[in-house]
Design a protein around this motif. Structure first.
Motif, PDB file in Angstrom:
ATOM      1  N   UNK A   1     -63.560 -56.851-101.343  1.00  0.00           N
ATOM      2  CA  UNK A   1     -63.323 -55.221-102.021  1.00  0.00           C
ATOM      3  C   UNK A   1     -62.418 -55.264-100.806  1.00  0.00           C
ATOM      4  N   UNK A   2     -62.961 -54.530 -99.716  1.00  0.00           N
ATOM      5  CA  UNK A   2     -62.810 -54.056 -98.666  1.00  0.00           C
ATOM      6  C   UNK A   2     -61.633 -54.611 -97.489  1.00  0.00           C
ATOM      7  N   UNK A   3     -61.323 -55.400 -98.045  1.00  0.00           N
ATOM      8  CA  UNK A   3     -59.762 -56.685 -97.839  1.00  0.00           C
ATOM      9  C   UNK A   3     -58.940 -56.741 -98.225  1.00  0.00           C
ATOM     10  N   UNK A   4     -58.835 -56.529-100.095  1.00  0.00           N
ATOM     11  CA  UNK A   4     -57.907 -56.473-101.069  1.00  0.00           C
ATOM     12  C   UNK A   4     -56.955 -54.732-101.154  1.00  0.00           C
ATOM     13  N   UNK A   5     -58.182 -53.617 -99.888  1.00  0.00           N
ATOM     14  CA  UNK A   5     -57.030 -52.755-100.377  1.00  0.00           C
ATOM     15  C   UNK A   5     -56.722 -52.479 -98.603  1.00  0.00           C
ATOM     16  N   UNK A   6     -57.832 -53.246 -97.692  1.00  0.00           N
ATOM     17  CA  UNK A   6     -56.998 -53.515 -96.441  1.00  0.00           C
ATOM     18  C   UNK A   6     -55.067 -53.862 -97.381  1.00  0.00           C
ATOM     19  N   UNK A   7     -55.340 -54.977 -97.577  1.00  0.00           N
ATOM     20  CA  UNK A   7     -54.004 -55.920 -97.708  1.00  0.00           C
ATOM     21  C   UNK A   7     -52.773 -54.826 -98.924  1.00  0.00           C
ATOM     22  N   UNK A   8     -53.357 -54.356 -99.652  1.00  0.00           N
ATOM     23  CA  UNK A   8     -52.889 -53.294-100.786  1.00  0.00           C
ATOM     24  C   UNK A   8     -51.936 -52.413 -99.835  1.00  0.00           C
ATOM     25  N   UNK A   9     -53.264 -51.893 -98.592  1.00  0.00           N
ATOM     26  CA  UNK A   9     -51.918 -50.621 -97.531  1.00  0.00           C
ATOM     27  C   UNK A   9     -50.970 -51.638 -97.021  1.00  0.00           C
ATOM     28  N   UNK A  10     -51.564 -52.251 -96.157  1.00  0.00           N
ATOM     29  CA  UNK A  10     -50.647 -53.329 -95.833  1.00  0.00           C
ATOM     30  C   UNK A  10     -49.185 -53.461 -96.186  1.00  0.00           C
TER      31      UNK A  10
ATOM     32  N   UNK B   1     -47.595 -52.181 -99.033  1.00  0.00           N
ATOM     33  CA  UNK B   1     -47.415 -50.995 -99.026  1.00  0.00           C
ATOM     34  C   UNK B   1     -46.649 -50.650 -97.637  1.00  0.00           C
ATOM     35  N   UNK B   2     -46.654 -50.154 -96.717  1.00  0.00           N
ATOM     36  CA  UNK B   2     -46.539 -49.677 -95.278  1.00  0.00           C
ATOM     37  C   UNK B   2     -45.649 -51.298 -95.010  1.00  0.00           C
ATOM     38  N   UNK B   3     -45.268 -52.291 -95.080  1.00  0.00           N
ATOM     39  CA  UNK B   3     -44.237 -53.247 -94.640  1.00  0.00           C
ATOM     40  C   UNK B   3     -43.324 -53.085 -95.595  1.00  0.00           C
ATOM     41  N   UNK B   4     -43.259 -52.397 -96.973  1.00  0.00           N
ATOM     42  CA  UNK B   4     -42.530 -52.204 -97.807  1.00  0.00           C
ATOM     43  C   UNK B   4     -41.975 -53.643 -98.650  1.00  0.00           C
ATOM     44  N   UNK B   5     -43.207 -53.756 -99.022  1.00  0.00           N
ATOM     45  CA  UNK B   5     -43.810 -55.670 -99.489  1.00  0.00           C
ATOM     46  C   UNK B   5     -44.334 -54.220-101.261  1.00  0.00           C
ATOM     47  N   UNK B   6     -43.398 -53.908-102.315  1.00  0.00           N
ATOM     48  CA  UNK B   6     -44.047 -53.790-103.520  1.00  0.00           C
ATOM     49  C   UNK B   6     -44.997 -54.632-103.654  1.00  0.00           C
ATOM     50  N   UNK B   7     -43.983 -55.493-104.571  1.00  0.00           N
ATOM     51  CA  UNK B   7     -44.395 -56.700-104.984  1.00  0.00           C
ATOM     52  C   UNK B   7     -46.160 -57.007-104.734  1.00  0.00           C
ATOM     53  N   UNK B   8     -45.964 -57.131-103.474  1.00  0.00           N
ATOM     54  CA  UNK B   8     -47.934 -57.991-103.123  1.00  0.00           C
ATOM     55  C   UNK B   8     -48.375 -56.859-103.165  1.00  0.00           C
ATOM     56  N   UNK B   9     -48.029 -55.371-102.988  1.00  0.00           N
ATOM     57  CA  UNK B   9     -48.899 -53.794-103.131  1.00  0.00           C
ATOM     58  C   UNK B   9     -49.126 -54.072-104.097  1.00  0.00           C
ATOM     59  N   UNK B  10     -48.956 -53.928-105.065  1.00  0.00           N
ATOM     60  CA  UNK B  10     -49.114 -53.794-106.846  1.00  0.00           C
ATOM     61  C   UNK B  10     -49.797 -55.166-107.037  1.00  0.00           C
ATOM     62  N   UNK B  11     -49.463 -56.861-106.464  1.00  0.00           N
ATOM     63  CA  UNK B  11     -51.303 -57.684-107.039  1.00  0.00           C
ATOM     64  C   UNK B  11     -51.722 -57.531-106.211  1.00  0.00           C
ATOM     65  N   UNK B  12     -51.687 -56.912-104.886  1.00  0.00           N
ATOM     66  CA  UNK B  12     -53.387 -56.521-104.386  1.00  0.00           C
ATOM     67  C   UNK B  12     -54.050 -55.745-105.245  1.00  0.00           C
ATOM     68  N   UNK B  13     -53.162 -54.557-105.316  1.00  0.00           N
ATOM     69  CA  UNK B  13     -54.253 -53.246-106.744  1.00  0.00           C
ATOM     70  C   UNK B  13     -55.182 -53.772-107.604  1.00  0.00           C
ATOM     71  N   UNK B  14     -53.802 -54.923-107.873  1.00  0.00           N
ATOM     72  CA  UNK B  14     -54.791 -55.110-109.406  1.00  0.00           C
ATOM     73  C   UNK B  14     -55.401 -56.028-109.212  1.00  0.00           C
ATOM     74  N   UNK B  15     -55.745 -57.114-108.438  1.00  0.00           N
ATOM     75  CA  UNK B  15     -56.887 -58.133-107.940  1.00  0.00           C
ATOM     76  C   UNK B  15     -57.985 -57.029-107.945  1.00  0.00           C
ATOM     77  N   UNK B  16     -57.664 -56.173-106.674  1.00  0.00           N
ATOM     78  CA  UNK B  16     -59.077 -54.901-106.461  1.00  0.00           C
ATOM     79  C   UNK B  16     -59.229 -54.316-107.574  1.00  0.00           C
ATOM     80  N   UNK B  17     -58.892 -53.399-108.439  1.00  0.00           N
ATOM     81  CA  UNK B  17     -59.969 -53.198-109.713  1.00  0.00           C
ATOM     82  C   UNK B  17     -60.197 -54.027-110.567  1.00  0.00           C
TER      83      UNK B  17
END
Length: 217
Positions: free
Chosen positions: A107-116, A118-134
């Motif tokens: 779970x911690x890894x998914x949160x970090x991946x989503x943040x990374x 989003x910061x890198x301007x990869x909204x599709x990847x951020x959304x995927x990690x976000x969904x995986x977290x939930x």
């Protein structure tokens, strides 16, 4: 059955990826041609997608779901209730020692991946990690009914909001809410986890409604 499952999986993927836009009509003949399959498994796959709530029957074909403002708000309300429940159940299981440390690390890894992302301007990847977290939290609740219902709601909400990605100024807020939720689960604080999950969903709904209002203005 194998071809039907393959057709269902591929069509669902294409709808979630935006290949077929919200409200777009899709016929059995067209889908069969795209998938290079006979019409029988495609017909069964489309029926399954109707049951999933991803498409609606429209005459001789189907159209991709497109939730209006009120229906979307209702979907968020139910999602908030269910995510509060699954977060609470996951925290209770953690308090009883039923969740492996590796699950919390994931779970911690998914949160970090989503943040990374989003910061890198990869909204599709951020959304995927976000969904995986939930989704992982829902799985950790050990309540398959709630998890299955959430999966269906997530699909419907994703399709109807994918044209409105999270505004850049919300990235930090989303990350903070994810970390608060994770901390509550890790500490086995069920009430706090429930409240954090519901607040996160309410804020997400409110932000989407503001974005839509600003577009109209």
């Amino acid at each position: 059955m194998q071809q039907t499952d393959a057709a269902h999986s591929r069509l669902r993927e294409m709808i979630l990826e935006g290949v077929y836009a919200p409200g777009q009509r899709l016929t059995e003949l067209e889908a069969a041609a795209v998938l290079a399959m006979s019409r029988t498994p495609v017909r069964e796959a489309l029926r399954a997608l109707v049951s999933d709530g991803l498409v609606r029957a429209t005459g001789r074909g189907v159209s991709v779901v497109d939730l209006g403002p009120q229906a979307l708000r209702h979907a968020y309300e139910v999602r908030g209730a269910l995510e509060g429940l699954t977060a609470e159940l996951a925290a209770e299981r953690q308090r009883r020692g039923e969740i492996a440390p590796a699950e919390l690390t994931a779970l911690e890894r998914l949160v970090a991946d989503a943040e990374e992302a989003a910061d890198d301007g990869r909204p599709v990847d951020a959304a995927r990690h976000n969904r995986c977290f939930h989704t992982r939290i829902a799985t950790l609740s050990a309540n398959p009914v709630a998890a299955g219902s959430l999966e269906r709601l997530w699909d419907q909400i994703h399709i109807s909001t994918r044209r409105s990605p999270a505004a850049p100024e919300r990235r930090g807020h989303i990350a903070a809410q994810h970390r608060r939720l994770l901390a509550a689960i890790a500490a086995g604080r069920a009430d706090e986890a429930h409240a954090a999950a519901r607040e996160h969903v309410r804020d997400t709904c409110a932000a989407h409604e503001r974005d839509e209002t600003n577009k109209e203005g």
